[in-house]
Scaffold this motif. Structure first.
Motif, PDB file in Angstrom:
ATOM      1  N   ALA A   1       0.710  12.845  -2.817  1.00  0.00           N
ATOM      2  CA  ALA A   1       0.192  11.666  -3.520  1.00  0.00           C
ATOM      3  C   ALA A   1      -1.189  11.300  -3.000  1.00  0.00           C
ATOM      4  N   GLN A   2      -1.413  11.469  -1.710  1.00  0.00           N
ATOM      5  CA  GLN A   2      -2.729  11.194  -1.141  1.00  0.00           C
ATOM      6  C   GLN A   2      -3.777  12.159  -1.678  1.00  0.00           C
ATOM      7  N   ALA A   3      -3.394  13.409  -1.879  1.00  0.00           N
ATOM      8  CA  ALA A   3      -4.329  14.392  -2.428  1.00  0.00           C
ATOM      9  C   ALA A   3      -4.758  13.996  -3.838  1.00  0.00           C
ATOM     10  N   VAL A   4      -3.799  13.531  -4.635  1.00  0.00           N
ATOM     11  CA  VAL A   4      -4.128  13.072  -5.988  1.00  0.00           C
ATOM     12  C   VAL A   4      -5.021  11.841  -5.915  1.00  0.00           C
ATOM     13  N   ALA A   5      -4.727  10.925  -4.988  1.00  0.00           N
ATOM     14  CA  ALA A   5      -5.515   9.701  -4.850  1.00  0.00           C
ATOM     15  C   ALA A   5      -6.972  10.008  -4.526  1.00  0.00           C
ATOM     16  N   VAL A   6      -7.203  10.936  -3.598  1.00  0.00           N
ATOM     17  CA  VAL A   6      -8.565  11.283  -3.206  1.00  0.00           C
ATOM     18  C   VAL A   6      -9.312  11.955  -4.360  1.00  0.00           C
ATOM     19  N   SER A   7      -8.621  12.797  -5.107  1.00  0.00           N
ATOM     20  CA  SER A   7      -9.288  13.540  -6.177  1.00  0.00           C
ATOM     21  C   SER A   7      -9.547  12.696  -7.415  1.00  0.00           C
ATOM     22  N   THR A   8      -8.676  11.721  -7.700  1.00  0.00           N
ATOM     23  CA  THR A   8      -8.826  10.910  -8.907  1.00  0.00           C
ATOM     24  C   THR A   8      -9.407   9.532  -8.650  1.00  0.00           C
ATOM     25  N   GLN A   9      -9.288   9.022  -7.415  1.00  0.00           N
ATOM     26  CA  GLN A   9      -9.675   7.660  -7.065  1.00  0.00           C
ATOM     27  C   GLN A   9      -9.039   6.657  -8.022  1.00  0.00           C
ATOM     28  N   SER A  10      -7.767   6.883  -8.349  1.00  0.00           N
ATOM     29  CA  SER A  10      -7.046   6.017  -9.274  1.00  0.00           C
ATOM     30  C   SER A  10      -5.591   5.910  -8.841  1.00  0.00           C
ATOM     31  N   SER A  11      -5.139   4.691  -8.559  1.00  0.00           N
ATOM     32  CA  SER A  11      -3.732   4.482  -8.219  1.00  0.00           C
ATOM     33  C   SER A  11      -2.838   4.766  -9.417  1.00  0.00           C
ATOM     34  N   LEU A  12      -3.332   4.406 -10.612  1.00  0.00           N
ATOM     35  CA  LEU A  12      -2.547   4.636 -11.822  1.00  0.00           C
ATOM     36  C   LEU A  12      -2.325   6.127 -12.038  1.00  0.00           C
ATOM     37  N   ALA A  13      -3.381   6.928 -11.862  1.00  0.00           N
ATOM     38  CA  ALA A  13      -3.250   8.374 -12.032  1.00  0.00           C
ATOM     39  C   ALA A  13      -2.367   8.989 -10.953  1.00  0.00           C
ATOM     40  N   SER A  14      -2.249   8.302  -9.814  1.00  0.00           N
ATOM     41  CA  SER A  14      -1.437   8.815  -8.708  1.00  0.00           C
ATOM     42  C   SER A  14       0.032   8.413  -8.824  1.00  0.00           C
ATOM     43  N   LEU A  15       0.382   7.615  -9.826  1.00  0.00           N
ATOM     44  CA  LEU A  15       1.756   7.112  -9.938  1.00  0.00           C
ATOM     45  C   LEU A  15       2.800   8.230 -10.024  1.00  0.00           C
ATOM     46  N   PRO A  16       2.623   9.254 -10.863  1.00  0.00           N
ATOM     47  CA  PRO A  16       3.631  10.331 -10.873  1.00  0.00           C
ATOM     48  C   PRO A  16       3.810  10.995  -9.516  1.00  0.00           C
ATOM     49  N   ALA A  17       2.712  11.208  -8.791  1.00  0.00           N
ATOM     50  CA  ALA A  17       2.811  11.822  -7.464  1.00  0.00           C
ATOM     51  C   ALA A  17       3.504  10.881  -6.486  1.00  0.00           C
ATOM     52  N   MET A  18       3.272   9.571  -6.613  1.00  0.00           N
ATOM     53  CA  MET A  18       3.957   8.605  -5.753  1.00  0.00           C
ATOM     54  C   MET A  18       5.461   8.612  -6.026  1.00  0.00           C
ATOM     55  N   LEU A  19       5.840   8.712  -7.288  1.00  0.00           N
ATOM     56  CA  LEU A  19       7.260   8.776  -7.639  1.00  0.00           C
ATOM     57  C   LEU A  19       7.896  10.033  -7.048  1.00  0.00           C
ATOM     58  N   ALA A  20       7.174  11.147  -7.070  1.00  0.00           N
ATOM     59  CA  ALA A  20       7.682  12.382  -6.482  1.00  0.00           C
ATOM     60  C   ALA A  20       7.834  12.237  -4.969  1.00  0.00           C
ATOM     61  N   SER A  21       6.887  11.535  -4.320  1.00  0.00           N
ATOM     62  CA  SER A  21       6.996  11.288  -2.879  1.00  0.00           C
ATOM     63  C   SER A  21       8.228  10.447  -2.566  1.00  0.00           C
ATOM     64  N   ALA A  22       8.495   9.458  -3.420  1.00  0.00           N
ATOM     65  CA  ALA A  22       9.677   8.611  -3.221  1.00  0.00           C
ATOM     66  C   ALA A  22      10.961   9.430  -3.326  1.00  0.00           C
ATOM     67  N   ARG A  23      10.994  10.382  -4.252  1.00  0.00           N
ATOM     68  CA  ARG A  23      12.179  11.244  -4.383  1.00  0.00           C
ATOM     69  C   ARG A  23      12.369  12.068  -3.107  1.00  0.00           C
ATOM     70  N   ARG A  24      11.274  12.605  -2.556  1.00  0.00           N
ATOM     71  CA  ARG A  24      11.380  13.411  -1.339  1.00  0.00           C
ATOM     72  C   ARG A  24      11.866  12.581  -0.152  1.00  0.00           C
ATOM     73  N   LEU A  25      11.596  11.289  -0.182  1.00  0.00           N
ATOM     74  CA  LEU A  25      12.028  10.412   0.900  1.00  0.00           C
ATOM     75  C   LEU A  25      13.449   9.887   0.706  1.00  0.00           C
ATOM     76  N   GLY A  26      14.076  10.266  -0.385  1.00  0.00           N
ATOM     77  CA  GLY A  26      15.443   9.837  -0.637  1.00  0.00           C
ATOM     78  C   GLY A  26      15.567   8.397  -1.091  1.00  0.00           C
TER      79      GLY A  26
END
Length: 433
Positions: free
Chosen positions: A280-305
């Protein structure tokens, strides 16, 4: 559409049918205008007829600056009403929502307090380059008088809100529209919908005007930079570099806090949290958009259980109303400008800055960093007695601190979700790596 083009877009906050028009600032063209203006002003300084060129550049820069300033009050008012009404509505959605809102409020206060403590200390330890004040001597820039404590308390409530707007008295305006938003949230549904639709239309209108003004941002920034370089010389580049590093350092504090929230608040092992949030951090740095990073954040949440129902609620809500770095980095900019302008930042002024930064952060989260830079920091600077004119120049380098803003925001959103998940589940056991 290329990254450095300006265009209007409509983004709806999660769960909403409407949305605010957002504008993409032509960042690379604007940055190019800044560099070109600094070089031209530096080379022309002291040459025959340079005063004529400087005067012409000053007029152009002042016109562009005023065009940008004229939208601040109506846009901030409308965004405050929409943002606070949205937060109140979210808080009524149940236990998870209330826990999220309370956590967001606490983290925003921490963000502001950390900045007003750390930024002055950082500037004292690593002061700006010699002659740095010249770079912020934009046309018409004047530091406001420092109020006494009694004057500060009396200024919290404006007897005439129209006069307060005319005088750009930011703090009483912020308090008024915050109370107005709370009152709107208590209206019957039909009346509430009517008023919110009006303020959304007002915000979209102001954003459209800002889009037009920012379309000529490269020319406006170029004109301002010519005068700055003529006064500051080659030191202008060193000052901008110093500014970027010190302001970004306040975002780094929030980034560190985000890890602590995830590790201790969510009871997640440090290495596991770091690994899960990295994509999710990689997406954040490349897009500079929290909204665009939302799918990656959701995937991070799944990995954290994290439970799906918690992640699917908290992360979209955080994207809509939460920007953890907003108070810290916005206050850092205002403190930096005040420092160079020689404004004495007394405790009342710092408290006013924190209060305005807290409320403004709720309304500006739907906007890209380069837009929210002006409308978010302008009211804070006014409340603290610092000149706002330099913001028109500093916006040209915002793309660099904005990387830190998005990186820390995305990390904090994931950390917050882990903490809320633990609060609701009651699981006190440290999750293994």
């Amino acid at each position: 559409m290329a990254e450095n083009e300006t265009r209007p877009e409509r983004h709806a906050a999660p769960g909403e049918s409407g949305g605010l028009v957002t504008i993409r600032l032509p960042v690379w063209w604007t940055f190019g205008g800044l560099v070109a203006g600094l070089l031209v002003g530096w080379m022309l300084a002291g040459t025959p007829g340079d005063h004529v060129i400087m005067k012409s550049a000053s007029v152009i820069g002042t016109l562009w600056l005023r065009a940008l300033q004229m939208t601040i009050i109506p846009l901030v008012a409308s965004l405050l009403v929409l943002g606070i009404a949205k937060m109140i509505s979210a808080a009524s959605a149940g236990r998870t929502a209330m826990a999220t809102i309370l956590s967001i409020a606490g983290l925003l206060v921490f963000s502001g307090v950390a900045s007003v403590i750390a930024m002055p200390l950082l500037l004292e330890a690593f002061p700006p380059p010699a002659g740095a004040a010249n770079i912020l001597d934009a046309p018409g820039a004047e530091a406001q008088a420092v109020p006494t404590i009694a004057d500060f308390i009396a200024s919290l409530v404006a007897p005439n809100i129209i006069q307060a707007a005319a005088e750009t008295s930011t703090l009483p305006l912020t308090i008024f529209f915050a109370l107005f938003a709370v009152a709107v949230a208590r209206l019957p549904d039909v009346q509430k919908a009517t008023l919110l639709a009006f303020f959304e239309a007002l915000a979209n209108t102001m954003l459209t005007i800002i889009g037009w003004v920012l379309w000529i941002a490269p020319a406006g920034v170029f004109a301002l930079a010519v005068g700055v370089a003529a006064r500051a010389g080659g030191g202008a580049f060193a000052t901008l570099a110093h500014y970027i590093v010190t302001v970004s350092a306040m975002g780094a504090i929030v980034l560190l806090a985000a890890y602590l929230v995830g590790i201790f608040g969510g009871r997640i092992a440090p290495l596991r949290f770091a690994k899960a949030v990295l994509p999710a951090q990689a997406v954040a740095v490349s897009t500079q958009s929290s909204l665009a990073s939302l799918p990656a954040m959701l995937a991070s949440a799944r990995r954290l259980g994290i439970r799906e129902e918690v992640a699917d609620f908290v992360l979209p809500l955080a994207v809509a109303i939460f920007r953890a770095t907003s108070p810290a980095m916005n206050l850092a900019v205002a403190i930096y400008v005040a420092h160079l302008a020689g404004v004495e930042l007394t405790l009342p002024l710092l408290l006013a800055g924190i209060a305005v930064a807290f409320v403004i952060s709720v309304g500006s989260v739907s906007l890209p960093g380069s837009i929210s830079f002006v409308i978010s920091i302008g009211p804070i600077a006014l409340a603290m007695g610092a000149p706002i004119e330099p913001l028109a120049l500093l916006v040209a380098v915002e793309m660099l601190p904005d990387i830190m803003r998005t990186l820390a925001n995305v990390t904090m959103n994931v950390g917050l979700t882990t903490a809320v998940n633990r609060q609701n589940s009651g699981d006190m056991q440290l999750q293994a790596d």
